[in-house]
Design a protein around this motif. Structure first.
Motif, PDB file in Angstrom:
ATOM      1  N   GLY A 104     -22.495 -11.494  43.497  1.00 10.14           N
ATOM      2  CA  GLY A 104     -23.479 -12.569  43.402  1.00 10.14           C
ATOM      3  C   GLY A 104     -24.547 -12.325  42.360  1.00 10.14           C
ATOM      4  O   GLY A 104     -25.295 -13.249  42.012  1.00 10.14           O
ATOM      5  N   LYS A 105     -24.632 -11.098  41.850  1.00 11.69           N
ATOM      6  CA  LYS A 105     -25.636 -10.803  40.827  1.00 11.69           C
ATOM      7  C   LYS A 105     -25.196 -11.353  39.474  1.00 11.69           C
ATOM      8  O   LYS A 105     -24.005 -11.462  39.178  1.00 11.69           O
ATOM      9  N   SER A 106     -26.171 -11.681  38.655  1.00  9.31           N
ATOM     10  CA  SER A 106     -25.890 -12.202  37.315  1.00  9.31           C
ATOM     11  C   SER A 106     -25.635 -11.047  36.352  1.00  9.31           C
ATOM     12  O   SER A 106     -26.272  -9.999  36.427  1.00  9.31           O
ATOM     13  N   LEU A 107     -24.687 -11.277  35.445  1.00  7.64           N
ATOM     14  CA  LEU A 107     -24.334 -10.281  34.443  1.00  7.64           C
ATOM     15  C   LEU A 107     -24.197 -10.994  33.101  1.00  7.64           C
ATOM     16  O   LEU A 107     -23.567 -12.046  33.011  1.00  7.64           O
ATOM     17  N   ASN A 108     -24.810 -10.415  32.096  1.00 11.36           N
ATOM     18  CA  ASN A 108     -24.779 -11.015  30.766  1.00 11.36           C
ATOM     19  C   ASN A 108     -24.075 -10.052  29.809  1.00 11.36           C
ATOM     20  O   ASN A 108     -24.536  -8.942  29.584  1.00 11.36           O
ATOM     21  N   VAL A 109     -22.934 -10.493  29.281  1.00 15.01           N
ATOM     22  CA  VAL A 109     -22.141  -9.665  28.378  1.00 15.01           C
ATOM     23  C   VAL A 109     -21.983 -10.401  27.055  1.00 15.01           C
ATOM     24  O   VAL A 109     -21.456 -11.518  27.026  1.00 15.01           O
ATOM     25  N   TRP A 110     -22.454  -9.790  25.978  1.00 10.63           N
ATOM     26  CA  TRP A 110     -22.398 -10.396  24.647  1.00 10.63           C
ATOM     27  C   TRP A 110     -23.042 -11.794  24.624  1.00 10.63           C
ATOM     28  O   TRP A 110     -22.599 -12.707  23.932  1.00 10.63           O
ATOM     29  N   GLY A 111     -24.052 -11.964  25.459  1.00  7.84           N
ATOM     30  CA  GLY A 111     -24.730 -13.243  25.506  1.00  7.84           C
ATOM     31  C   GLY A 111     -24.097 -14.254  26.436  1.00  7.84           C
ATOM     32  O   GLY A 111     -24.641 -15.352  26.624  1.00  7.84           O
ATOM     33  N   ASP A 112     -22.945 -13.927  27.036  1.00 11.22           N
ATOM     34  CA  ASP A 112     -22.283 -14.831  27.984  1.00 11.22           C
ATOM     35  C   ASP A 112     -22.749 -14.500  29.394  1.00 11.22           C
ATOM     36  O   ASP A 112     -22.477 -13.412  29.908  1.00 11.22           O
ATOM     37  N   SER A 115     -14.818  -0.969  24.845  1.00 12.21           N
ATOM     38  CA  SER A 115     -16.095  -0.658  25.490  1.00 12.21           C
ATOM     39  C   SER A 115     -17.228  -1.353  24.746  1.00 12.21           C
ATOM     40  O   SER A 115     -17.103  -1.705  23.565  1.00 12.21           O
ATOM     41  N   THR A 116     -18.328  -1.540  25.454  1.00  9.89           N
ATOM     42  CA  THR A 116     -19.519  -2.158  24.872  1.00  9.89           C
ATOM     43  C   THR A 116     -20.752  -1.709  25.650  1.00  9.89           C
ATOM     44  O   THR A 116     -20.673  -1.390  26.843  1.00  9.89           O
ATOM     45  N   SER A 117     -21.864  -1.681  24.963  1.00 10.11           N
ATOM     46  CA  SER A 117     -23.147  -1.407  25.624  1.00 10.11           C
ATOM     47  C   SER A 117     -23.997  -2.672  25.713  1.00 10.11           C
ATOM     48  O   SER A 117     -25.124  -2.623  26.199  1.00 10.11           O
ATOM     49  N   ASP A 118     -23.441  -3.802  25.239  1.00 12.52           N
ATOM     50  CA  ASP A 118     -24.168  -5.079  25.253  1.00 12.52           C
ATOM     51  C   ASP A 118     -23.986  -5.763  26.603  1.00 12.52           C
ATOM     52  O   ASP A 118     -23.395  -6.844  26.713  1.00 12.52           O
TER      53      ASP A 118
END
Length: 300
Positions: free
Chosen positions: A82-90, A13-16
């Protein structure tokens, strides 16, 4: 297909995680796992919106996310595809939404989850769907193929339904235990009722004889002896219902998904208790009712 974690036990799990419109003060925990192609087809998971990972889209390996319905709701109204998602800066794009599935015990509510594609990552689990016919033969063929690819590591096969069973084994044991103790309690209660009915019939032997001499029928005698037990069972149910409702409600609160307590269940239990009591008592009541009154009042 392969996966970093079993679909019944996803703990990473992550909250980033960031997306457009997210409140910077919100720290929402997302569970996550990595898979290879054909994961959703192998597991027969339904893609509600968008599409699954595909070899026709090379960008899926680095820039695609698939969410479960719980995660899709967090992203806001409208389709998340189609929405953008940023996980750990990716930075990546949501390409699909998979129907919610339990990746923990049913004690917990289904939490947000995103899934990434990593075709070349060293995975912990290889998952194969078998037709269900000759399981032993299929396992033998899988083992032979495994030995050709990775002979230095022995194959340790397990069935996913056994993993699901492990999730709910405690509840199954509890159900079996409650069932056994319920049956034992009913047997003990019936023995007690039988003894009490015998005692009351014996104590009222002369009364029953006098009533029969004065014209009372056998059915009225049975009703007379059974009426007191009906009153006692009814009073016992009135005491038991609030306690059962309270403890059952408290117990069900431990489960994120549970049925509402139906009052008809308590009514059915009361009728069952009453029927068991009447069947237990009726034997002694009928025996006392059909006895010869001369024998009971001979010395009066």
């Amino acid at each position: 297909t392969s996966a970093g974690q079993l679909p019944t036990y996803i703990l990473n799990s992550t909250s980033d995680v960031a997306w457009q419109g997210k409140d910077p003060n919100d720290e929402i925990l997302f569970h996550n796992t990595t898979v290879t192609h054909d994961y959703f087809a192998t597991m027969k998971m339904e893609i509600k919106e968008g599409r699954a990972f595909s070899r026709e889209f090379p960008t899926d390996e680095k820039q695609a996310y698939i969410l479960n319905e719980a995660a899709a709701r967090i992203l806001g109204e409208g389709s998340p595809v189609g929405k953008s998602l940023n996980v750990w800066g990716d930075a990546g794009t949501v390409i699909g939404v998979v129907r919610d599935f339990h990746f923990k015990s049913i004690n917990t509510r289904i939490e947000p989850l995103f899934i990434r594609l990593r075709p070349v990552e060293p995975y912990s689990y290889l998952m194969i769907r078998l037709s269900g016919g000759d399981l032993q033969g299929a396992l033998q063929r899988v083992s032979l193929a495994w030995d050709k690819v990775s002979p230095q590591f022995p194959l340790d096969p397990a069935f996913l339904d056994e993993e699901f069973d492990r999730l709910y084994r405690a509840e199954q044991r509890m159900g079996t235990l409650f069932g056994a103790f319920t049956a034992l309690a009913i047997v003990i209660a019936c023995l007690g009722l039988l003894g009490l009915a015998s005692f009351m019939a014996e104590r009222r032997t002369r009364e029953i004889g006098i009533r029969k001499v004065l014209g009372a029928t056998s059915s009225s005698i049975v009703l007379l002896l059974s009426r007191e037990f009906v009153i006692l069972v009814t009073l016992a149910n009135l005491v038991a219902w609030p306690a059962a409702w309270y403890f059952m409600s408290r117990w069900l609160q431990d489960y994120a998904y549970h049925p509402r307590l139906n009052p008809l269940v308590f009514v059915g239990a009361a009728l069952a208790a009453l029927l068991i009591a009447l069947l237990t008592v009726s034997f002694q009541a009928v025996r006392a009712a059909v006895s010869d009154p001369v024998d009971s009042i001979r010395y009066e």
